[in-house]
Design an enzyme around this catalytic site. Sequence first.
Site, PDB file in Angstrom:
ATOM      1  N   TYR A 130      70.614   0.424  66.942  1.00  0.00           N
ATOM      2  CA  TYR A 130      69.208   0.751  67.200  1.00  0.00           C
ATOM      3  C   TYR A 130      68.376   1.064  65.961  1.00  0.00           C
ATOM      4  CZ  TYR A 130      71.311   5.445  67.136  1.00  0.00           C
ATOM      5  OH  TYR A 130      71.992   6.579  66.785  1.00  0.00           O
ATOM      6  N   HIS A 147      74.611   9.827  65.596  1.00  0.00           N
ATOM      7  CA  HIS A 147      74.300  11.006  66.405  1.00  0.00           C
ATOM      8  C   HIS A 147      75.522  11.917  66.499  1.00  0.00           C
ATOM      9  CE1 HIS A 147      72.997  13.590  69.629  1.00  0.00           C
ATOM     10  NE2 HIS A 147      74.038  13.217  70.345  1.00  0.00           N
ATOM     11  N   ARG A 206      68.301  12.056  60.285  1.00  0.00           N
ATOM     12  CA  ARG A 206      69.726  12.067  60.588  1.00  0.00           C
ATOM     13  C   ARG A 206      70.339  10.872  59.871  1.00  0.00           C
ATOM     14  NH1 ARG A 206      70.684  10.044  66.117  1.00  0.00           N
ATOM     15  NH2 ARG A 206      71.560   8.310  64.944  1.00  0.00           N
TER      16      ARG A 206
HETATM   17  C1  LIG Z   1      69.943  18.229  79.324  1.00  0.00           C
HETATM   18  C2  LIG Z   1      70.675  17.254  78.457  1.00  0.00           C
HETATM   19  N1  LIG Z   1      70.442  15.946  78.618  1.00  0.00           N
HETATM   20  C3  LIG Z   1      71.104  15.035  77.878  1.00  0.00           C
HETATM   21  C4  LIG Z   1      72.020  15.433  76.943  1.00  0.00           C
HETATM   22  C5  LIG Z   1      72.788  14.392  76.127  1.00  0.00           C
HETATM   23  N2  LIG Z   1      72.367  14.439  74.710  1.00  0.00           N
HETATM   24  C6  LIG Z   1      73.070  15.135  73.805  1.00  0.00           C
HETATM   25  S1  LIG Z   1      72.309  15.143  72.308  1.00  0.00           S
HETATM   26  C7  LIG Z   1      71.030  14.213  72.875  1.00  0.00           C
HETATM   27  C8  LIG Z   1      69.897  13.863  71.966  1.00  0.00           C
HETATM   28  C9  LIG Z   1      69.279  15.095  71.372  1.00  0.00           C
HETATM   29  O1  LIG Z   1      68.262  14.730  70.495  1.00  0.00           O
HETATM   30  P1  LIG Z   1      67.513  15.818  69.627  1.00  0.00           P
HETATM   31  O2  LIG Z   1      66.997  16.904  70.492  1.00  0.00           O
HETATM   32  O3  LIG Z   1      66.533  15.093  68.797  1.00  0.00           O
HETATM   33  O4  LIG Z   1      68.635  16.484  68.713  1.00  0.00           O
HETATM   34  P2  LIG Z   1      69.566  15.777  67.630  1.00  0.00           P
HETATM   35  O5  LIG Z   1      70.829  15.391  68.326  1.00  0.00           O
HETATM   36  O6  LIG Z   1      68.823  14.626  67.057  1.00  0.00           O
HETATM   37  O7  LIG Z   1      69.848  16.823  66.606  1.00  0.00           O
HETATM   38  C10 LIG Z   1      71.212  13.882  74.213  1.00  0.00           C
HETATM   39  C11 LIG Z   1      70.300  13.044  75.009  1.00  0.00           C
HETATM   40  C12 LIG Z   1      72.235  16.803  76.820  1.00  0.00           C
HETATM   41  N3  LIG Z   1      73.126  17.295  75.947  1.00  0.00           N
HETATM   42  N4  LIG Z   1      71.560  17.695  77.577  1.00  0.00           N
END
Ligand SMILES: Cc1ncc(C[n+]2csc(CCOP(=O)(O)OP(=O)(O)O)c2C)c(N)n1
Lengths: 328, 328, 377, 377
Positions: free
Chosen positions: D284, D275, D271
Amino acid sequence: MAEKLTIGKALNLGLRRALEADPKVLIMGEDVGKLGGVFRITDGLQKDFGEERVIDTPLAESGIIGTAVGLAIRGYRPVCEIQFDGFVYPAYDQIVSQVAKMHYRSQGRVKMPMVIRIPFGGGIGAVEHHSESPEAYFAHTAGLKVVSCATPEDAYVMIQQAVASDDPIVFLEPKRRYYEKGDVEVDADLAGAYPLHASRVARPGTDVTVLAYGPMVRTALDAANAASADGRELEVIDLRTLSPLDLDPVFESVRRTGRCVVVHEAPSNVGLGAELAARITEQCFYSLEAPVLRVTGYDTPYPAARLEEEFLPDLDRVLDAVDRTFGW
Amino acid sequence: MAEKLTIGKALNLGLRRALEADPKVLIMGEDVGKLGGVFRITDGLQKDFGEERVIDTPLAESGIIGTAVGLAIRGYRPVCEIQFDGFVYPAYDQIVSQVAKMHYRSQGRVKMPMVIRIPFGGGIGAVEHHSESPEAYFAHTAGLKVVSCATPEDAYVMIQQAVASDDPIVFLEPKRRYYEKGDVEVDADLAGAYPLHASRVARPGTDVTVLAYGPMVRTALDAANAASADGRELEVIDLRTLSPLDLDPVFESVRRTGRCVVVHEAPSNVGLGAELAARITEQCFYSLEAPVLRVTGYDTPYPAARLEEEFLPDLDRVLDAVDRTFGW
Amino acid sequence: MTKGRGAGGESAPEFVQLLTPDGERIDKVTGADGVEYTVDFTDDEYRGLYRDLVVVRKLDAEATALQRQGELGIWASLLGQEAAQVGSGRALRQQDMAFPTYREHGVLYCRGIDPIMPLSLFRGVDHGAWDPNQFRFNMYTIVIGAQTLHATGYAMGITKDGKVGNDDGEAVIAYFGDGASAQGDVNEAFIWASVFNAPIVFFCQNNQYAISEPIEKQTRVPLYQRASGFGFPGVRVDGNDVLASYAVTRAALDHARHGQGPTLIEAYTYRMGAHTTTDDPTRYRMAGEVESWQARDPIARVRAFIAKQQIAGDDFFTEVDELARRESLALRERVLAMPDPDPLTIFEHVYPHGSPLIDSQRQGFAEYMDSFEGSSH
Amino acid sequence: MTKGRGAGGESAPEFVQLLTPDGERIDKVTGADGVEYTVDFTDDEYRGLYRDLVVVRKLDAEATALQRQGELGIWASLLGQEAAQVGSGRALRQQDMAFPTYREHGVLYCRGIDPIMPLSLFRGVDHGAWDPNQFRFNMYTIVIGAQTLHATGYAMGITKDGKVGNDDGEAVIAYFGDGASAQGDVNEAFIWASVFNAPIVFFCQNNQYAISEPIEKQTRVPLYQRASGFGFPGVRVDGNDVLASYAVTRAALDHARHGQGPTLIEAYTYRMGAHTTTDDPTRYRMAGEVESWQARDPIARVRAFIAKQQIAGDDFFTEVDELARRESLALRERVLAMPDPDPLTIFEHVYPHGSPLIDSQRQGFAEYMDSFEGSSH
Ligand SMILES: Cc1ncc(C[n+]2csc(CCOP(=O)(O)OP(=O)(O)O)c2C)c(N)n1
Ligand SMILES: Cc1ncc(C[n+]2csc(CCOP(=O)(O)OP(=O)(O)O)c2C)c(N)n1
Ligand SMILES: [Mg+2]
Ligand SMILES: [Mg+2]
């Protein structure tokens, strides 16, 4: 033709009719196949409709509901069995954030014609997690509808109506009444049936309105019989639909009686009884001779089986509340 | 010494105090470490207390709460952050069936001195699942306590009290008010502080009692100011503790004013407002000039951000309800 | 390794076995995890294992009988799983902590805990209330899989307390079933345990069924293989072999206590009876299947071994039966003597710090009950 | 296979790569799943891939700019993940179905969908409402992991419909992130998919972060290995290599559509941006890390390859940039022109069959709004 059936058997027959009526209807859950479910509500259905339509799933409730969501997007109509009330919570996220919201999110483009069957309530002498009444958790959730049946006739008709409905429906089955018998018009046409989302006067009366649903309808009726012997006529209304509530018949009744008692097994705090009391008070403010009183389970976790008789509302506690509405 | 702090900063400082006060206190959740949480409520804490005490967890809410249960059995005092209200549901089973019931199940032998911090409510222009008000789901659950803070002073004190309490507490933070400032007595002794489970009159008044908590306290106070200009004095009570409710001050108030309006963002149906209306009506039956009215979010899923202003209770809707209690 | 018979009829991968169904001792075997397993018991210890197996089965049968007679609300029998439970239970050291499901009566017994302890739960007197830290044995957990996360959190606490890294280190064992392996919680526990390198052993009793559902409904590969994808070792053991169950569990616990992280053990066994006393297994499985497992009975093989090796004679076997009979009779009497709980206990222990709502409900209840005093109620 | 650089600094297992960061074509490679991968594109197709990559990146940059200017509430940028998305998105056949997270703008574009479609969601106009079956692309899912179960259920439906077993078979692709791999739901999806042998490809974009948390917080072994424990193949692909991403996805989808069950693909990528627009990655991660990934840029290598192979000249690159500029400008204009929703839509579509409660609230709301008519409100 009327047949004498138990509530359990009426549900079984209703599900069979639903499977016959629409090839897209599926039944899924833990042990719903050969075993026919721990309460035998799906008895014989896998044998007759095959493993493709009556599906024993892996042991994980979120998986059951989550895959059912996908099957619904694909055009299926899943009927999911949750084995006991206390085991629905692992699926809570999928129910609250997906099942309930998909139609809204998609602006009507995706329907979730799903039924989530949950045997609920206590009184069967079970261990922890097997006697919960989680209806408030679902009724508070916009996008879900919640119903509960109290008689074999309603069990038979309502389950078919729920399966035929495009709304996602939490269908609460009064497990401790599964073995109660009653007449069921098994050949009657569904089209002419009493509507799914309507309450119904289970016993007319003039002095106090008693509201109940599911397992507590019987309790309320027993109380009404006892009260009648003492010269007081309770009007018992079986709510049937817990969300949305159908309250016009209730308002009409309370305006006549001036008194109202709500009965449910679930804890009192922020329960269905609270909503009923609030709405009735708002609509019948000048008719009430006493506040709406609630007879409910206590605001404790469900106790051990040898304490449940004391925990659960019974005839005496209903009559006690009725008395209190007169003493106000 | 009084410092001007935002609610967010007051929570941060309160958590710091809690970590200092007891080496068994842990903070766990998604992104609580280096990032300091998406709202920076745990900012700087991992740096100062180490990765052993401020723990970035894998991305799974059931895992967060479930392992916190085990840590509590081991003698720790976990403070779990749920990133947003709408993401608490995967942990619902662990919260409802384990955290809430462990003390009861063990007859007092196992304590769950856990705090589950949830930034809740709308008004921040977010996408779906980031603006939920799930308090009723927890308040209906026996074995949990639920609180919400509305001011920096309360944020600072209440979070410390919650961490110090042996009860499992769902701590709801009014996320859209994180940046509101107020005086905080940062050196005051916790022992003499206002109790955690007590409501408080936020503004005395004589004509209508308005009940609110969390983000809606500000809204209620704004309404009171506007009403005052029109010659009506609203008494605003900040409930602070949502389960158990502390209603004696409310009853006292309603007996004086004869009118009551409840305000919350959560949907109306089977919400906190229903419980408040039911209890107040029961206790103040002969004092009420009008039914308790509710000003709440609607019984729809939380809408898209560009509709939330219309969805959420605001000053005008509170005043409209106040008017209606006079027109009854 | 020895060939076991697989789920669903296909031939299963091999498992660790140290005692054949005929009572032949296998000296050493190497597990799927590459570890060499053996045991080195004294005659006294062999006799002790046999005694535990027999007593545990007898107490279990007594509980089933009590349920039939209406003295228990329900009973979850361990019949057939004695070796997995006694083997793993005996492998625990004093300082270790166990997180059971609702079926680990045998493990409980091996921890030296009075077997009456969980019976109040099955009688409906309470929810199975005891102090997990006192017995180093958590309360029974009924929600499938939930305890695996609790166990993992507890194990993380051990690491925080600095109680790993040597022979005195503490380790945790989390019990769960084949069905439970499908729950999100169990897989999250695997993730937490591996990411935090927690001192934990996941002990899965694959008894081939989750109520009516055969193992094929939960996985299409052997369960012990699940671990590798999470980055820690998995091993399958003959769960009907008490020696192998002991050896494998002991090694995994030592691995954990030394700070080397989690292990998944799949104890390949069979639920000889019903799921619980309310279940009717004839609806979903063939008598022939049950019979084929009877030939692999966990107790018979230990008895055969002891007899063949002349570790003990007939007197000993009679003595053990007699002991089991006495213990089960004592259990029965104590179950029958269990007092019903006071109704007011409904309101006890909802919160450590109490609640005015509960207080007022307790008071209302007491007054209500008093109103029946002297009445026929 | 080529050596990638591992999570957490250690050297990572190899991944499937067909185009090096320098733009060198590798003819064939065998993945961890034992399958041999290659691609056989025409020059036109190579140019098409490049065009998609550039346009997708440009549209994404435009959305980020729109957010900065207050025109979007938030934006989840795909910067750095273009190859994984374009490669897998192009591998989908017409009849296949995709279940995205909130970041799959590139996949959406490759499906031939108007890129405006998800922007109403990020602007706060709606929740991202479209018909999944019309576009064969499910609505964006925000709750982490939830869509993997939906995708699996949908795939089960394909099997039920008899739409597997040949070239015309349908397959499903479920997107999720490295962080999502820790969710119970995702692991349950693995179980369902394997037990029901569902025609599904789990496509995990391991972009090294879940918001601020590096991949080590979710797993201690490479994610693609997770699959083996559930009984289906897993393969890691260079997610910054559009050719490899295409080849691996295409093969896995074909595997699924032929009835051979699920595959897990871990697309190893990065990425490059925050985010979301509300995130501050400087808190971080080190600038150096970002730079080292810049050297592996997914677009630069395709451009280098095309140039070296003389598949196209400078004109083409200029043309593509121009196209991207035009498309992004058009997007911007359409975003600015998006009307705000009518407040009464709050009450629409709560239920297919409606609800009297909603009806009365809608009516009350309308009356309440009317009461302000003519007032200053
Ligand atoms: C059940 C849940 N917990 C927390 C969140 C908040 N949240 C949104 S994106 C994210 C990180 C997701 O990481 P990843 O699965 O690696 O996907 P990326 O965003 O890196 O594409 C979090 C913790 C959420 N959307 N859903
Ligand atoms: C979350 C949850 N869902 C359903 C149940 C009902 N239930 C009790 S035991 C059981 C089967 C468990 O199978 P397994 O994990 O193999 O353990 P076993 O009983 O065979 O020892 C089920 C479905 C439950 N207790 N918890
Ligand atoms: Mg089992
Ligand atoms: Mg990621």
